[in-house]
Design an enzyme around this catalytic site. Structure first.
Site, short mmCIF file in Angstrom:
data_model
loop_
_atom_site.label_atom_id
_atom_site.label_comp_id
_atom_site.label_asym_id
_atom_site.label_seq_id
_atom_site.Cartn_x
_atom_site.Cartn_y
_atom_site.Cartn_z
N ASN A 56 6.04 7.82 -11.68
CA ASN A 56 5.37 6.77 -12.47
C ASN A 56 6.17 6.51 -13.87
O ASN A 56 6.42 7.35 -14.58
CB ASN A 56 3.92 7.51 -12.94
CG ASN A 56 2.78 6.44 -13.47
OD1 ASN A 56 3.16 5.90 -14.50
ND2 ASN A 56 1.75 6.26 -12.76
N HIS A 63 -6.51 4.31 -5.99
CA HIS A 63 -5.48 3.30 -5.63
C HIS A 63 -6.08 1.92 -4.79
O HIS A 63 -7.02 2.67 -3.91
CB HIS A 63 -4.16 3.77 -5.24
CG HIS A 63 -3.36 4.33 -6.41
ND1 HIS A 63 -3.54 5.74 -6.78
CD2 HIS A 63 -2.36 3.99 -7.16
CE1 HIS A 63 -2.71 6.15 -7.49
NE2 HIS A 63 -2.05 5.07 -7.92
N HIS A 64 -5.25 1.11 -4.61
CA HIS A 64 -5.75 0.09 -3.87
C HIS A 64 -5.67 0.52 -2.06
O HIS A 64 -5.07 1.56 -1.92
CB HIS A 64 -4.81 -1.11 -3.90
CG HIS A 64 -3.25 -0.70 -3.64
ND1 HIS A 64 -2.68 -0.73 -2.77
CD2 HIS A 64 -2.37 -0.32 -4.78
CE1 HIS A 64 -1.29 -0.10 -2.69
NE2 HIS A 64 -1.31 -0.04 -4.03
N LYS A 124 -2.15 1.68 -0.26
CA LYS A 124 -1.25 2.71 -0.61
C LYS A 124 -1.09 3.63 0.68
O LYS A 124 -2.19 3.95 1.00
CB LYS A 124 -1.85 3.18 -1.72
CG LYS A 124 -0.79 4.30 -2.37
CD LYS A 124 -1.29 4.90 -3.73
CE LYS A 124 -0.45 5.92 -4.35
NZ LYS A 124 1.17 5.52 -4.39
#
Length: 248
Positions: A110, A140-141, A144
């Site tokens: 990150n 998360h989306h 992922k």
């Protein structure tokens, strides 16, 4: 290499043609100090083995399967490496660290300055709160691929650097009372969520929750390019962390 104004440019190869790679390419172009010499992905990463041009810097936000080609290229050319790919095995991470003996390398799951600050805060909270229960939740989306996220693993290392605790990756069934020295790790997936990470500490009659929310991937792009500039300023080879480059 220089531009039309005779300003020296840093030559770059990008590995990763996905959304992050595209955003990084746009950021490098807007910066004006970089010259992109090619974009590769896991599908054509083997071209790095001999046909790719020699550059100053490699930025890799691709797939773990491209790692052998990236490592071989960097070792052959001495290019500095900014790696943001996640999902590496322990062996892959060890190979990245060892590469720091030959050139300048940074790897981070990150590249957000906010996440770097969250890691520090979580580590301090874990020390101060002692025996409190700890749970990590990441969201998360729905596209992922890996779970838990690389950032959640970084946070786990921050609160349990000696790996003294058992990690419970979600819970199901009749699990009984929560044991001491256990950290829960939970992954939520849905929609277009850019990334939310929460570190919860539960004590008797009180809770502390440290949270970071990303509203777009641009924060990671900005951090990766800033880290690249700091890495190129380093005169000594080494394997650097994001925190070392940005805070020290």
């Amino acid at each position: 290499m220089t531009n039309a104004n005779n300003v020296e440019l840093t030559s770059v190869i990008l590995v990763g043609g996905g959304r992050m790679g595209q955003l990084i390419a746009q950021k490098l172009d807007a910066d004006g100090g970089f010259a992109a010499e090619g974009i590769y992905d896991v599908t054509n990463a083997d071209e790095l083995d001999g046909r790719a041009p020699v550059v100053d810097l490699v930025i890799d936000f691709s797939n773990k399967d491209a790692l052998p080609h990236v490592l071989a290229y960097v070792e052959r050319t001495g290019a500095a490496l900014v790696s943001g790919t996640t999902g590496f095995s322990d062996e892959g991470l060890s190979e990245l660290r060892a590469l720091g003996e030959k050139t300048r390398v940074i790897h981070s799951a990150n590249y957000s300055l906010g996440i770097a600050a969250l890691k520090r805060a979580a580590a301090q909270a874990a020390l101060a709160l002692g025996e409190w229960d700890c749970e990590i939740v990441e969201t998360h989306h729905n596209q992922k691929a890996d779970a838990p996220s690389g950032t959640a693993i970084l946070l786990l290392d921050a609160v349990d650097p000696d790996h003294a605790c058992e990690v419970a990756y979600g819970r199901e069934g009749f699990v009984g009372a929560r044991p001491a020295k256990q950290i829960g790790m939970h992954s939520l997936r849905g929609g277009t969520e850019a990334g939310t990470h929460e570190v919860h500490f539960f004590g008797a009659d009180e809770e502390v929750c440290l949270t970071h929310r990303a509203t777009s991937r641009q924060i990671f792009v900005n951090g990766a390019v800033a880290a690249a500039k700091r890495l190129l300023e380093r005169e000594e080879n080494g394997f650097y962390t994001f925190e070392q480059l940005m805070f020290e």
